[in-house]
Motif scaffolding. Structure first.
Motif, PDB file in Angstrom:
ATOM      1  N   MET A 112       0.828  -1.201   0.000  1.00 59.54           N
ATOM      2  CA  MET A 112       0.000   0.000   0.000  1.00 59.54           C
ATOM      3  C   MET A 112       0.862   1.251   0.000  1.00 59.54           C
ATOM      4  SD  MET A 112      -3.151  -0.781   2.574  1.00 59.54           S
ATOM      5  CE  MET A 112      -2.217  -1.261   3.997  1.00 59.54           C
ATOM      6  N   ILE A 113       0.286   2.318  -0.562  1.00 57.71           N
ATOM      7  CA  ILE A 113       0.824   3.659  -0.402  1.00 57.71           C
ATOM      8  C   ILE A 113      -0.343   4.524   0.033  1.00 57.71           C
ATOM      9  CG2 ILE A 113       2.658   3.410  -2.113  1.00 57.71           C
ATOM     10  CD1 ILE A 113       0.905   5.055  -4.026  1.00 57.71           C
ATOM     11  N   GLY A 114      -0.056   5.542   0.813  1.00 54.87           N
ATOM     12  CA  GLY A 114      -1.145   6.385   1.253  1.00 54.87           C
ATOM     13  C   GLY A 114      -0.669   7.525   2.110  1.00 54.87           C
ATOM     14  N   SER A 115      -1.643   8.188   2.718  1.00 54.92           N
ATOM     15  CA  SER A 115      -1.338   9.304   3.597  1.00 54.92           C
ATOM     16  C   SER A 115      -2.483   9.510   4.569  1.00 54.92           C
ATOM     17  CB  SER A 115      -1.101  10.582   2.795  1.00 54.92           C
ATOM     18  OG  SER A 115      -2.291  10.952   2.124  1.00 54.92           O
ATOM     19  N   TYR A 116      -2.175  10.182   5.669  1.00 54.74           N
ATOM     20  CA  TYR A 116      -3.207  10.606   6.594  1.00 54.74           C
ATOM     21  C   TYR A 116      -2.811  11.937   7.193  1.00 54.74           C
ATOM     22  CZ  TYR A 116      -0.289   8.359  10.211  1.00 54.74           C
ATOM     23  OH  TYR A 116       0.737   7.968  11.035  1.00 54.74           O
ATOM     24  N   SER A 117      -3.796  12.683   7.630  1.00 52.20           N
ATOM     25  CA  SER A 117      -3.525  13.974   8.253  1.00 52.20           C
ATOM     26  C   SER A 117      -4.592  14.256   9.288  1.00 52.20           C
ATOM     27  CB  SER A 117      -3.482  15.085   7.196  1.00 52.20           C
ATOM     28  OG  SER A 117      -4.728  15.209   6.555  1.00 52.20           O
ATOM     29  N   TYR A 118      -4.235  15.136  10.220  1.00 50.30           N
ATOM     30  CA  TYR A 118      -5.163  15.520  11.270  1.00 50.30           C
ATOM     31  C   TYR A 118      -4.732  16.875  11.816  1.00 50.30           C
ATOM     32  CZ  TYR A 118      -1.382  13.467  14.010  1.00 50.30           C
ATOM     33  OH  TYR A 118      -0.149  13.156  14.523  1.00 50.30           O
ATOM     34  N   PRO A 119      -5.682  17.650  12.320  1.00 46.64           N
ATOM     35  CA  PRO A 119      -5.327  18.969  12.856  1.00 46.64           C
ATOM     36  C   PRO A 119      -4.657  18.846  14.224  1.00 46.64           C
ATOM     37  CG  PRO A 119      -7.692  18.609  13.007  1.00 46.64           C
ATOM     38  CD  PRO A 119      -7.121  17.423  12.299  1.00 46.64           C
ATOM     39  N   LEU A 120      -3.689  19.705  14.456  1.00 50.03           N
ATOM     40  CA  LEU A 120      -3.022  19.784  15.750  1.00 50.03           C
ATOM     41  C   LEU A 120      -3.667  20.891  16.584  1.00 50.03           C
ATOM     42  CD1 LEU A 120       0.648  19.467  14.467  1.00 50.03           C
ATOM     43  CD2 LEU A 120      -0.709  17.713  15.616  1.00 50.03           C
ATOM     44  N   GLU A 121      -3.367  20.910  17.861  1.00 49.57           N
ATOM     45  CA  GLU A 121      -3.971  21.893  18.766  1.00 49.57           C
ATOM     46  C   GLU A 121      -3.675  23.331  18.354  1.00 49.57           C
ATOM     47  OE1 GLU A 121      -3.090  21.160  22.851  1.00 49.57           O
ATOM     48  OE2 GLU A 121      -3.872  19.114  22.768  1.00 49.57           O
ATOM     49  N   ASP A 122      -2.517  23.569  17.723  1.00 54.07           N
ATOM     50  CA  ASP A 122      -2.164  24.932  17.328  1.00 54.07           C
ATOM     51  C   ASP A 122      -2.802  25.353  16.006  1.00 54.07           C
ATOM     52  OD1 ASP A 122      -0.719  23.598  15.366  1.00 54.07           O
ATOM     53  OD2 ASP A 122       1.240  24.286  16.053  1.00 54.07           O
ATOM     54  N   GLY A 123      -3.613  24.474  15.417  1.00 52.18           N
ATOM     55  CA  GLY A 123      -4.299  24.789  14.169  1.00 52.18           C
ATOM     56  C   GLY A 123      -3.572  24.318  12.924  1.00 52.18           C
ATOM     57  N   SER A 124      -2.313  23.913  13.059  1.00 57.81           N
ATOM     58  CA  SER A 124      -1.593  23.387  11.905  1.00 57.81           C
ATOM     59  C   SER A 124      -2.059  21.962  11.616  1.00 57.81           C
ATOM     60  CB  SER A 124      -0.082  23.432  12.152  1.00 57.81           C
ATOM     61  OG  SER A 124       0.261  22.596  13.232  1.00 57.81           O
ATOM     62  N   ILE A 125      -1.656  21.452  10.480  1.00 57.43           N
ATOM     63  CA  ILE A 125      -2.065  20.113  10.052  1.00 57.43           C
ATOM     64  C   ILE A 125      -0.871  19.172  10.102  1.00 57.43           C
ATOM     65  CG2 ILE A 125      -3.004  18.738   8.142  1.00 57.43           C
ATOM     66  CD1 ILE A 125      -5.034  20.667   9.329  1.00 57.43           C
ATOM     67  N   ALA A 126      -1.043  18.061  10.787  1.00 61.08           N
ATOM     68  CA  ALA A 126      -0.031  17.001  10.817  1.00 61.08           C
ATOM     69  C   ALA A 126      -0.278  16.098   9.621  1.00 61.08           C
ATOM     70  CB  ALA A 126      -0.145  16.206  12.105  1.00 61.08           C
ATOM     71  N   SER A 127       0.754  15.857   8.830  1.00 59.90           N
ATOM     72  CA  SER A 127       0.613  15.015   7.636  1.00 59.90           C
ATOM     73  C   SER A 127       1.655  13.906   7.646  1.00 59.90           C
ATOM     74  CB  SER A 127       0.797  15.840   6.361  1.00 59.90           C
ATOM     75  OG  SER A 127      -0.200  16.813   6.258  1.00 59.90           O
TER      76      SER A 127
END
Length: 140
Positions: A69-84
């Motif tokens: 598989m290849i892929g990605s995920y992301s989620y917002p951090l507490e400071d408003g930036s996005i973790a990818s």
């Protein structure tokens, strides 16, 4: 496996709300599409929740029967930036890439002076012991 991944993502989404409230607050799923493996083993999944969590991957059957598989995920951090995080998962294991992951220092890296001092001390001790053994042998 896909249902497990989706369940984990929903659990992560709910965990954030659990800290704020005693009762779990559902998070709406904005997009969820799965393509089950075809005759060649190709499959994919795409998921997005209203709290900013996104997960997508595509894959195929590996040479040894496992799933590549290849892929990605992301989620917002507490400071408003996005973790990818992007990843490859295959017979060589799970290989994530992200600016968030720690990176080992390049080698050779500087060796602290106290370590160099200890190495020198050990070398001198070895020389001293070897000298004592030589003297003891010669006096026999």
């Amino acid at each position: 496996m896909k249902m497990i991944i989706i369940a984990m993502l929903v659990a992560v989404a709910l965990a954030d709300k659990l800290e704020e409230a005693a009762v779990p607050v559902p998070v709406a799923i904005l997009r969820s599409a799965q393509v089950n493996p075809d005759e060649n083993g190709a499959h994919s999944s795409d998921f997005e929740a209203e709290n900013g969590i996104k997960f997508e991957f595509s894959g195929s059957e590996g040479a040894e029967g496992g799933s590549n598989m290849i892929g990605s995920y992301s989620y917002p951090l507490e400071d408003g930036s996005i973790a990818s995080v992007s990843f490859v998962a295959n017979e060589n294991g799970f290989q994530p890439q992200s600016d968030l992951l720690p990176v080992a220092p390049e080698f050779p890296h500087p060796i602290p002076q106290f370590v160099l001092d200890q190495i020198e001390f050990a070398r001198l001790e070895d020389e001293r012991k070897a000298q004592e053994e030589t003297e003891a042998y010669n006096t026999k």
